[in-house]
Design an enzyme around this catalytic site. Structure first.
Site, PDB file in Angstrom:
ATOM      1  N   ARG A 148      24.751  29.210   9.161  1.00 13.01           N
ATOM      2  CA  ARG A 148      25.541  28.558  10.209  1.00 13.01           C
ATOM      3  C   ARG A 148      24.777  28.409  11.523  1.00 13.01           C
ATOM      4  NH1 ARG A 148      30.420  32.258   8.757  1.00 13.01           N
ATOM      5  NH2 ARG A 148      30.715  31.488   6.657  1.00 13.01           N
ATOM      6  N   VAL A 149      23.838  29.286  11.794  1.00 14.32           N
ATOM      7  CA  VAL A 149      23.134  29.187  13.075  1.00 14.32           C
ATOM      8  C   VAL A 149      21.621  28.998  12.933  1.00 14.32           C
ATOM      9  CG1 VAL A 149      24.850  30.490  14.381  1.00 14.32           C
ATOM     10  CG2 VAL A 149      22.976  31.697  13.283  1.00 14.32           C
TER      11      VAL A 149
END
Lengths: 499, 133
Positions: A359-360
């Site tokens: 996600r990051v």
């Protein structure tokens, strides 16, 4: 000898013996690593308790007139009526450079037979995670050396990326590969509830590859009490936090948190705490969330250090919707999903690219990798969609066929043997060749050989180009044209031998 | 013997009611004990055992157990107890001879221990030398 005596004398000079006020209690029940104690009216939650003879415990259940404590160590000689003292402190473990390269237990005591750890600093095992003010978003990549992960599921320093999969799908291998690939990152491997033989194998592997020099192993094997297995990840995180506070980058691997939850369930049931879903106690989510929240990237004002976490979860028959897997999936910043079917089909590492996400990590990916990975993701997604469709029809139009063929070759290129991480520049160039269709004219079986020959040729003939990619971490127009030129020449010579 | 939370609350209340300024009121104790005896047997056993535990606990809070390697006179014991009365309500005192203390005294009131013995001081010296805290 004289020096020793002088040293002792000096120490004794500064010593003032004094009367001590203590809060004591009496053991009323002992069993399975748990003790019930009456008294101890001034005890605090999570306080360290002294049972005498070097045995310590942690107060967990505080009731009106008695408390429930977990015992850390051999409790066989402890009996009803024994006296327990409070210590006024919470459990601490030794931290610092002296711990690097060592194998320790959950209490930070060495178990590798290399003598005592000469560390002067100690950190408490339970600590509140860094707050919002101290943090910074993830921006520096943590190279795992695994092509499939670095290209498609990039991990940033300070990120928490879950490795999830059934037994025997290569979860630990990914973790060990990542440790081997690190150079400036201190790695901590926490073994929870594993076979002692497996931990010994891992230590041997790390020593053999020279990775043990920057690695710490916190071991709480299956033969250790559940309390040690419960404590080990917290001790490991504490050791990692020290390096983060020093402005360094650290990586921690929890292998695995399913067994950690099991150990905590055992403890909680023995402490007679109410049980919830799958008999886990109500605070099993908090158990993992407070642990993983301690992994962070600090901003420059706080030293700029980071602690990256790679928790491992073992699923049963691929069931990711069980209690603990869903909990940890929701806490982490993405997951690497390993599949048994892929593993047995020979796709190793058996990463299911469709179900895995980071996600990051995208923000942390280097520009060079980004320039090749974008195309790679698209090609693989199209390949998966077409592959399912192609099973039902024999005649395919040339475009579909070429897309499928491309996908097959990319899948082949993403395969990698264990314990052989690939450098960033090597990953970039081979993925460049694969996504630009330079492999399409060769049979799928030749893809692996192509990779080996191609990288070998590049390292021999284009040293400068490779060094520039590694240094700049960008694949700009000039470098691309240079690479394109070289690749075309290489294909000519490679096809002569292999067509 | 089933654990009954309501009954336990009642027993704890009875324990606090059985004392007046730290002293046990025998009359009240008799009333509570006869009351608990009337309960169904499983509850009566539980209530009485918890009641006894509670009484013992409160009595211990007001009893000073003094340990010393040699026998002390009543005057000496009173001398030890007197300054303690400022922070504890001491109504009874017990004396025990414990040669392992080597010297000094050790006082235990409830779950608080005040250790002023020689053996404890030697232990402090040992810890200082070995650096083992």
């Amino acid at each position: 000898m004289n020096d020793v005596l002088k040293d002792i004398e000096k120490q004794l000079d500064s010593l003032k013996t004094k009367a001590v006020k203590e809060n004591v209690g009496t053991v009323t029940e002992v069993g399975d690593g748990i003790a019930r104690i009456e008294g101890l009216s001034e005890v605090q939650a999570s306080e360290l308790l002294d049972f005498g003879n070097g045995l310590f415990g942690i107060a967990l259940n505080l009731e009106a007139y008695n408390i429930g404590a977990v015992l850390l160590g051999d409790f066989t000689y402890l009996k009803e009526g024994d006296t327990v003292k409070t210590t006024g402190q919470i459990l601490q473990v030794p931290v610092g450079e002296a711990v690097v390269g060592r194998v320790v237990n959950a209490l930070g005591l060495p178990i590798d037979g290399k003598g005592p750890i000469k560390s002067t600093k100690k950190y408490p095992v339970e600590k509140i995670a860094p707050g919002v003010i101290t943090r910074k978003s993830v921006s520096v990549p943590l190279q795992t050396g695994i092509k499939a992960i670095d290209a498609l599921i990039p991990i940033g320093r300070g990120q928490r990326e879950l490795i999830i999969g059934d037994r025997n799908t290569g979860k630990t291998t990914i973790a060990i590969d990542t440790i081997i690939n690190q150079k400036d990152v201190i790695c901590i491997y926490v073994a929870i509830g594993q076979k002692t033989s497996k931990v010994a194998q891992i230590v041997a592997k790390l020593e053999q590859t020279g990775a043990m020099e920057h690695t710490i192993i916190v071991s709480a094997t299956a033969s250790d009490p559940a309390t040690m297995q419960w404590l080990a990840p917290y001790s490991g995180t504490t050791i990692g936090e020290y390096f983060m506070d020093q402005g360094k980058d650290a990586l921690i691997i929890y292998d695995d948190l399913s067994k950690h939850a099991n150990a905590y369930r055992q403890m909680s049931l023995l402490l007679r705490r109410p049980s919830g879903r799958e008999a886990y106690p109500g605070d099993v989510f908090y158990l993992h969330s407070r642990l993983l929240e301690r992994s962070a990237r600090l901003n420059e004002d706080y030293g700029g250090g980071s602690l990256t976490a790679l928790p491992v979860i073992e699923t049963q028959a691929g069931d990711v919707s069980a209690y603990i897997p869903t909990n940890v999936i929701s806490i982490t910043d993405g997951q690497i999903y390993l599949e048994g079917d892929l593993f047995f089909a020979g796709v190793r590492p058996a990463v299911n690219v469709g179900l895995s996400v980071s996600r990051v990590g995208g923000a942390a990916q280097t520009k060079a990798m980004k320039s090749v990975a974008g195309r790679l993701k698209l090609d693989l997604a199209q390949f998966r969609a077409l592959q399912a469709f192609a099973q039902f029809s024999s005649d395919l139009d040339p475009q579909t066929r070429s897309q499928i063929e491309r996908g097959k070759r990319i899948t082949e290129i993403l395969k990698q043997p264990p314990f052989s991480p690939v450098a960033l520049e090597d990953q970039v160039v081979i993925l460049y060749a694969a996504t630009n269709g330079y492999l399409d004219e060769f049979p799928v079986e030749k893809a692996r050989e192509f990779e080996i020959q191609y990288l070998k040729a590049l390292s021999l003939r284009e040293k400068k180009l490779m060094a520039e990619i590694a240094d700049k971490k960008v694949l700009d127009e000039k470098l691309t044209s240079q690479l394109e030129k070289f690749t075309k020449e290489f294909i000519k010579s490679f096809s002569k031998i292999n067509k | 013997m089933t654990k009954n939370k309501r009954l336990l609350k009642l027993v704890n209340l009875a324990v606090t009611q059985s004392f007046e300024k730290g002293k046990l009121n025998i009359k009240k104790v008799t009333i509570f004990v006869t009351g608990f005896k009337k309960l169904p047997s499983n509850q009566a056993i539980f209530a009485l055992s918890e009641y006894l535990k509670g009484i013992k606990r409160v009595v211990a809070e007001h009893t000073a157990i003094i340990e010393s390697p040699v026998k002390l006179s009543d005057v000496e014991i009173n001398k030890i107890i007197k300054p303690l009365n400022s922070s504890f309500l001491i109504l009874n005192s017990e004396f025990k001879v414990d040669p392992s203390l080597l010297g000094g005294v050790k006082v235990k009131i409830g779950d608080t221990v005040l250790d002023h013995s020689v053996s404890r001081k030697i232990e402090q010296v040992r810890k200082k030398i070995t650096g083992n805290i």
